[in-house]
Design a protein around this motif. Structure first.
Motif, mmCIF file in Angstrom:
data_model
loop_
_atom_site.group_PDB
_atom_site.id
_atom_site.type_symbol
_atom_site.label_atom_id
_atom_site.label_comp_id
_atom_site.label_asym_id
_atom_site.label_seq_id
_atom_site.Cartn_x
_atom_site.Cartn_y
_atom_site.Cartn_z
ATOM 1 N N LEU A 150 3.247 1.789 3.219
ATOM 2 C CA LEU A 150 3.743 0.434 3.452
ATOM 3 C C LEU A 150 3.736 0.096 4.942
ATOM 4 N N LEU A 151 4.105 1.058 5.784
ATOM 5 C CA LEU A 151 4.092 0.831 7.231
ATOM 6 C C LEU A 151 2.679 0.585 7.736
ATOM 7 N N SER A 152 1.741 1.363 7.247
ATOM 8 C CA SER A 152 0.347 1.205 7.663
ATOM 9 C C SER A 152 -0.198 -0.156 7.226
ATOM 10 N N CYS A 153 0.084 -0.538 5.973
ATOM 11 C CA CYS A 153 -0.391 -1.833 5.469
ATOM 12 C C CYS A 153 0.268 -2.994 6.214
ATOM 13 N N PHE A 154 1.559 -2.875 6.497
ATOM 14 C CA PHE A 154 2.258 -3.954 7.203
ATOM 15 C C PHE A 154 1.727 -4.118 8.619
ATOM 16 N N GLN A 155 1.430 -3.023 9.308
ATOM 17 C CA GLN A 155 0.864 -3.115 10.647
ATOM 18 C C GLN A 155 -0.517 -3.760 10.611
ATOM 19 N N ALA A 156 -1.297 -3.424 9.558
ATOM 20 C CA ALA A 156 -2.619 -4.034 9.427
ATOM 21 C C ALA A 156 -2.508 -5.541 9.204
ATOM 22 N N ILE A 157 -1.517 -5.969 8.411
ATOM 23 C CA ILE A 157 -1.307 -7.403 8.175
ATOM 24 C C ILE A 157 -0.826 -8.090 9.454
ATOM 25 N N GLY B 30 -2.757 9.071 -4.934
ATOM 26 C CA GLY B 30 -4.093 8.693 -4.480
ATOM 27 C C GLY B 30 -4.194 7.217 -4.133
ATOM 28 N N LEU B 31 -3.478 6.363 -4.881
ATOM 29 C CA LEU B 31 -3.479 4.930 -4.585
ATOM 30 C C LEU B 31 -2.858 4.662 -3.212
ATOM 31 N N CYS B 32 -1.733 5.321 -2.924
ATOM 32 C CA CYS B 32 -1.086 5.142 -1.621
ATOM 33 C C CYS B 32 -1.955 5.673 -0.492
ATOM 34 N N LEU B 33 -2.574 6.821 -0.696
ATOM 35 C CA LEU B 33 -3.442 7.389 0.343
ATOM 36 C C LEU B 33 -4.651 6.499 0.588
ATOM 37 N N GLY B 34 -5.212 5.924 -0.496
ATOM 38 C CA GLY B 34 -6.350 5.030 -0.349
ATOM 39 C C GLY B 34 -5.994 3.768 0.423
ATOM 40 N N MET C 254 -3.551 3.472 2.530
ATOM 41 C CA MET C 254 -3.267 3.879 3.896
ATOM 42 C C MET C 254 -4.554 4.039 4.696
ATOM 43 N N ALA C 255 -5.571 4.645 4.085
ATOM 44 C CA ALA C 255 -6.845 4.832 4.776
ATOM 45 C C ALA C 255 -7.512 3.493 5.071
ATOM 46 N N CYS C 256 -7.509 2.578 4.089
ATOM 47 C CA CYS C 256 -8.137 1.259 4.286
ATOM 48 C C CYS C 256 -7.428 0.457 5.370
ATOM 49 N N SER C 257 -6.104 0.461 5.343
ATOM 50 C CA SER C 257 -5.359 -0.302 6.343
ATOM 51 C C SER C 257 -5.539 0.286 7.737
ATOM 52 N N SER C 258 -5.628 1.607 7.829
ATOM 53 C CA SER C 258 -5.828 2.243 9.137
ATOM 54 C C SER C 258 -7.204 1.909 9.699
ATOM 55 N N ILE C 259 -8.214 1.956 8.839
ATOM 56 C CA ILE C 259 -9.562 1.582 9.280
ATOM 57 C C ILE C 259 -9.597 0.124 9.720
ATOM 58 N N SER C 260 -8.890 -0.739 8.973
ATOM 59 C CA SER C 260 -8.836 -2.157 9.331
ATOM 60 C C SER C 260 -8.167 -2.357 10.690
ATOM 61 N N MET C 261 -7.069 -1.631 10.952
ATOM 62 C CA MET C 261 -6.388 -1.769 12.236
ATOM 63 C C MET C 261 -7.265 -1.311 13.397
ATOM 64 N N VAL C 262 -7.904 -0.172 13.217
ATOM 65 C CA VAL C 262 -8.771 0.339 14.275
ATOM 66 C C VAL C 262 -9.912 -0.637 14.538
ATOM 67 N N SER C 263 -10.460 -1.239 13.472
ATOM 68 C CA SER C 263 -11.547 -2.199 13.624
ATOM 69 C C SER C 263 -11.098 -3.449 14.372
ATOM 70 N N VAL C 264 -9.917 -3.971 14.018
ATOM 71 C CA VAL C 264 -9.398 -5.162 14.692
ATOM 72 C C VAL C 264 -9.123 -4.873 16.162
ATOM 73 N N LEU C 265 -8.514 -3.734 16.449
ATOM 74 C CA LEU C 265 -8.220 -3.383 17.839
ATOM 75 C C LEU C 265 -9.494 -3.164 18.645
ATOM 76 N N PHE D 136 0.017 12.635 8.863
ATOM 77 C CA PHE D 136 0.603 12.514 7.531
ATOM 78 C C PHE D 136 -0.364 12.976 6.453
ATOM 79 N N VAL D 137 -1.626 12.534 6.532
ATOM 80 C CA VAL D 137 -2.609 12.902 5.510
ATOM 81 C C VAL D 137 -2.825 14.414 5.492
ATOM 82 N N ILE D 138 -2.910 15.030 6.672
ATOM 83 C CA ILE D 138 -3.094 16.480 6.733
ATOM 84 C C ILE D 138 -1.878 17.199 6.151
#
Length: 313
Positions: free
Chosen positions: A103-110, A192-196, A198-209, A245-247
């Motif tokens: 949720l934190l990762s998705c909220f930061q991406a939003i 797996g849904l939460c990890l997926g 989290m991965a998508c939102s993290s990639i989105s944040m890195v891309s935007v930055l 976290f993922v590791i």
């Protein structure tokens, strides 16, 4: 249970890191308690971090303390009810930590997404439902793990059962029927849904930055005193938190398989898995304090210097 020099060293090692983790998470919890008692408004990000920190603190207590006592030679410090309660709490905290981090990762991406009309409405709705979502998630993970206590027994259980794994301070049944397979599939699907996400939102944040960094590259070239750009610092924070976290979460799953199929594993092998599993809840508050806050201050100072000349003009 006879304590060996190896088990004593492992117990002291765990005790030190567990103490550090509890102190770090407690400091953040006391900070939010102080904010609530002084009636200060918590931002949505702070609400998520509050739940995540509380889950991490209970994860360290329910997993780290029993393992430390077991390494120090205490074998029967938990009875059957105590084992069921400790393992049940740990399973709930493990799932809650996953959900809060997602949720934190998705909220930061939003939050850092482009500010068009559709995203502004979505941001408003997301901010409104974050608090209730965190509260409901506790009940959801309590129900998802409701069958866990039925499979846990105390260390004094002496019956010879084939499908039983001994964790040192508790024992666990590992039945292999269809109902168990479906139940494990449900747990793995939610994880797996939460990890997926989290991965998508993290990639989105890195891309935007990264795109933002390229757009303001000429500004950074004029600011020679900034050794690290705000975008680089924010990206580093995101990658550190998510990757750690993922590791840690993946090692937690590997540890379950390791103990089931390699019952004769040594002390150092099992202790290594448990320590790596606890790395995220132990060191999360320090990453949050040192990296996340510094990146926010850098980014805010950069934005002020960027917009101040245009506003004066």
């Amino acid at each position: 249970m006879k304590m060996t020099p190896a088990s004593l060293a492992t117990g002291i090692f765990f005790f030190f890191h567990i103490t550090v983790g509890i102190l770090g998470n407690s400091s953040i919890l006391f900070h939010y308690v102080f904010m609530i008692t002084t009636r200060k408004h918590l931002m949505p990000k702070d609400v998520i971090i509050k739940h995540l920190t509380f889950a991490n603190c209970l994860t360290i207590i329910s997993k780290g303390i029993p393992e430390t006592l077991s390494d120090l030679g205490f074998k029967y410090f938990l009875d059957d009810i105590g084992c069921k309660l400790v393992v049940y709490i740990y399973r709930i905290m493990r799932g809650m930590s996953l959900y809060a981090m997602c949720l934190l990762s998705c909220f930061q991406a939003i939050t850092i997404s482009p500010s068009n009309t559709r995203w502004i409405m979505f941001k408003h709705r997301a901010t409104k439902y974050i608090g209730p979502s965190c509260s409901v998630s506790w009940l959801v993970y309590m129900l998802l793990n409701i069958l866990t206590p039925a499979r846990v027994l105390g260390p004094s259980y002496n019956k010879n059962v084939t499908n039983m794994v001994n964790y040192g301070y508790c024992s666990w049944f590992t039945s292999r029927n269809v109902a168990t397979a479906l139940y494990m599939f449900l747990l793995c699907f939610s994880d797996g849904l939460c990890l997926g996400l989290m991965a998508c939102s993290s990639i989105s944040m890195v891309s935007v930055l990264y795109r933002h960094k390229r757009q303001v590259k000429h500004i950074h070239s004029a600011q020679h005193f900034l050794k690290v750009s705000p975008e680089d610092q924010a990206t580093k924070t995101i990658l550190i938190l998510v990757c750690t976290f993922v590791i840690s979460y993946s090692i937690s799953s590997i540890h379950v398989i390791f103990t089931v199929y390699f019952k004769g594993s040594g002390l150092w092998g099992v202790s290594m898995f448990i320590f790596l599993e606890l790395c995220f809840p132990i060191y999360f508050p320090f990453v949050l304090i040192t990296s996340f806050k510094s990146s926010c201050s850098l980014f805010l100072s950069f934005c002020k210097k960027r917009w101040l000349p245009s506003n004066i003009a």
